[in-house]
Every structure is written in C-alpha cells, then in structure tokens.
Scaffold this active site. Structure first.
Site, PDB file in Angstrom:
ATOM      1  N   ASN A 153     -12.573  23.281  -8.627  1.00 56.43           N
ATOM      2  CA  ASN A 153     -13.378  23.270  -9.855  1.00 56.43           C
ATOM      3  C   ASN A 153     -14.799  23.652  -9.461  1.00 56.43           C
ATOM      4  OD1 ASN A 153     -14.823  22.658 -12.140  1.00 56.43           O
ATOM      5  ND2 ASN A 153     -14.435  20.441 -12.081  1.00 56.43           N
ATOM      6  N   LYS A 194     -17.303  24.197 -11.307  1.00 57.61           N
ATOM      7  CA  LYS A 194     -18.322  23.658 -12.236  1.00 57.61           C
ATOM      8  C   LYS A 194     -19.335  24.753 -12.576  1.00 57.61           C
ATOM      9  CE  LYS A 194     -17.320  19.127 -10.436  1.00 57.61           C
ATOM     10  NZ  LYS A 194     -17.740  17.764 -10.164  1.00 57.61           N
ATOM     11  N   HIS A 236     -12.439  16.500 -18.180  1.00 56.52           N
ATOM     12  CA  HIS A 236     -13.148  16.162 -16.934  1.00 56.52           C
ATOM     13  C   HIS A 236     -14.193  15.091 -17.234  1.00 56.52           C
ATOM     14  CE1 HIS A 236     -15.819  16.492 -13.513  1.00 56.52           C
ATOM     15  NE2 HIS A 236     -14.766  16.939 -12.856  1.00 56.52           N
ATOM     16  N   GLU A 293     -17.178  14.807 -16.454  1.00 55.73           N
ATOM     17  CA  GLU A 293     -18.490  15.322 -16.889  1.00 55.73           C
ATOM     18  C   GLU A 293     -18.458  15.720 -18.355  1.00 55.73           C
ATOM     19  OE1 GLU A 293     -18.814  18.051 -13.604  1.00 55.73           O
ATOM     20  OE2 GLU A 293     -18.926  16.298 -12.299  1.00 55.73           O
ATOM     21  N   GLU A 335      -9.369  10.997 -11.253  1.00 56.78           N
ATOM     22  CA  GLU A 335     -10.677  11.184 -10.628  1.00 56.78           C
ATOM     23  C   GLU A 335     -11.568   9.990 -10.940  1.00 56.78           C
ATOM     24  OE1 GLU A 335     -11.579  15.580  -9.924  1.00 56.78           O
ATOM     25  OE2 GLU A 335     -12.044  15.212 -12.012  1.00 56.78           O
ATOM     26  N   GLY A 376     -18.585  13.781  -6.642  1.00 56.74           N
ATOM     27  CA  GLY A 376     -19.868  14.320  -6.201  1.00 56.74           C
ATOM     28  C   GLY A 376     -20.739  13.314  -5.470  1.00 56.74           C
ATOM     29  N   SER A 389     -14.778  13.781  -4.228  1.00 56.42           N
ATOM     30  CA  SER A 389     -15.240  13.914  -2.842  1.00 56.42           C
ATOM     31  C   SER A 389     -14.110  14.184  -1.846  1.00 56.42           C
ATOM     32  CB  SER A 389     -16.060  12.679  -2.428  1.00 56.42           C
ATOM     33  OG  SER A 389     -17.215  12.566  -3.249  1.00 56.42           O
TER      34      SER A 389
HETATM   35  P1  PGA Z   1     -16.217  16.562  -6.071  1.00 58.26           P
HETATM   36  O1  PGA Z   1     -15.784  16.867  -7.601  1.00 58.26           O
HETATM   37  O2  PGA Z   1     -15.094  17.058  -5.201  1.00 58.26           O
HETATM   38  O3  PGA Z   1     -17.486  17.325  -5.877  1.00 58.26           O
HETATM   39  O4  PGA Z   1     -16.402  15.088  -5.967  1.00 58.26           O
HETATM   40  C1  PGA Z   1     -14.465  16.677  -8.030  1.00 58.26           C
HETATM   41  C2  PGA Z   1     -14.346  17.012  -9.503  1.00 58.26           C
HETATM   42  O5  PGA Z   1     -15.279  16.724 -10.261  1.00 58.26           O
HETATM   43  O6  PGA Z   1     -13.329  17.577  -9.960  1.00 58.26           O
END
Ligand code: PGA
Length: 252
Positions: A9, A11, A95, A97, A167, A173, A213
C-alpha cells in the site's frame, strides 16, 4: 490452500517517476517467485501507468479506495467500474486512515465492498483496533463490529471472494509490530467470525493478511502463524529491496 499474499500500500507516496522505478525493480526482483500472490496499490493517478509495467508480470494491481456508486455527480470520486476498466484486481477498503482521518463508517465500507464485488474487484477489507481499545480489552468487540457491519448482507459466496487485512491501528507506521502471538490470536478470532457468518469451508478459504510495520526482519515470524496468510505492507513497500524481501520471506 491459502496462497501467501503480499500487497504493498503505497498510500500518498511516490511521484510518477519514482513509482515507475519502484515497480520496474519489483517486476525484475519478483519475476520468479513461486507460491506467492503479490500486488501493489499506487495512488489513483499512477494506476494506469503502473499497469503498463506490470501487465506481463504476475504482479497484481490495486487501488487504495473507491466510491460505492458506479457513476454520477460525485466530484473527485473514483468508482469500481473505473478501477476495473484500467485493470485493477484489488481495492483496499476501510483502511484505518480512511476510517479515522476521513471518518469512513462501517456502513460506507459495507457499500464499497458490495460495489467492488459486483464489479469483480477483490476487496482488501481492513479491520483493526486502536491502542485505547486494546488497552481497555475491547479488541474482540471492535473486530466483531467491524467484520459484522462491513460484511452485512453479503452471501457466503461473496465473502469467499474477499481478502481481509487485520491491521492494529497502533502498529501502522509506528514501527511497533504486533507480536506473532497477538497477530495469530486476532486472525483466529476473525476467522471464527467468518465461520459463524458463513461456514467452515469459506472461513478456511478466506485469506487474512496482517498489516502494521511489517518489515523484512519480522515477516517470517508473522507468516509462520497458522492463520496469518500474508501481509499488507505500507512503509516497507516503498523500497523495492525491502518489499521483495518481505515477499520472499523465509521461515527460520
Ligand atoms: P505500515 O502500514 O506497514 O507502514 O505500518 C501498513 C498499512 O497501513 O497498510
């Protein structure tokens, strides 16, 4: 048999140039990786260009969001039909976010999942608890609500065609990964929910990816868990070397 599935992803990252460089490097690195399904989810405006690079490879294409209507007066929105038209295979839906920064509700997510399935796009349906919810001991309750509302009114056959991504919001992140045991516990809980909503055959077919992560050095210990079927990778998917290592994870 659930094929291990690793999806990047991106983003709101890359330029057209750096996105093309990234995907060209992945096309080379991942040309011959058997027994894995791999996908990348670039920003909307780069999808068509990225598709040109990967169309003769086995890397699949996904979008990061969509609107539930097929067309009409919805300024700046993108429909499932449009995504299908330019060759997407997947679309990430719900997601964290989108849920927490853009206030997407379970009801909106449910409408998007239905529209994606009706257009033969595979939804990558994200669920996950926030830190306070984990600390209060309400993780199961949160996951149950997200799964039940997100999959409301779907048939077992439709649910069979969905990929789920667990997640935990506190791991996205942050560099703070769920332990393999925490991931396994949540994945098993979600699989049991799917079994209750459908049947055991569907529950055993549905892939549940872990996200939050994931890095080359923790991928193997997560993937070895019996109910972890792959990864949704954010930060580490922006660099070809680290994403390829995650795809080729080794179980020690
Ligand atoms: P990350 O994001 O690997 O940077 O923690 C995962 C995601 O949001 O799908």
């Amino acid at each position: 048999m659930r094929i291990p599935t690793i999806i990047g992803n991106w983003k709101m990252n890359t330029t057209l140039q750096t996105g093309l460089e990234l995907v060209n490097a992945l096309a080379k690195d991942l040309n011959n990786v058997p027994d894995r399904e791999v996908g990348v989810c670039p920003p909307f405006i780069y999808l068509a260009e990225i598709k040109k690079v990967i169309q003769s490879t086995n890397i699949k294409l996904g979008a990061q969001n969509m609107h539930w209507e097929a067309k009409g007066a919805f300024t700046a929105e993108i429909s499932a039909t449009m995504l299908k038209d330019i060759g997407c295979d997947y679309v990430i839906i719900g997601h964290s976010e989108r849920r927490h920064i853009f206030s997407e509700t379970d009801q909106m997510i449910n409408k998007k999942i239905k529209a994606a399935l009706n257009t033969q796009l595979t939804p990558v349906f994200c669920v996950g608890e926030q830190l306070e919810e984990r600390e209060k001991g309400t993780t199961d309750q949160v996951l149950r609500q997200q799964v039940e509302k997100g999959l409301n009114e779907l048939t077992a056959e439709q649910i069979n065609n969905i990929i789920i991504a667990y997640e935990p919001v506190w791991a996205i992140g942050t560099g703070k990964t769920a332990t393999p045991a925490q991931a396994q516990e949540a994945h098993l809980f979600v699989r049991n929910l799917i079994s209750r909503l459908t049947d055991e055959t569907v529950a055993q077919n549905v892939r549940i990816l872990y996200g939050g992560s994931v890095k080359p050095d923790n991928a193997g210990e997560l993937m070895i868990q019996p109910d972890v079927d792959g990864a949704l990778v954010g930060g580490a998917s922006l660099e070809a070397g680290s994403f390829s290592k995650i795809v080729k994870y080794e179980i020690n």
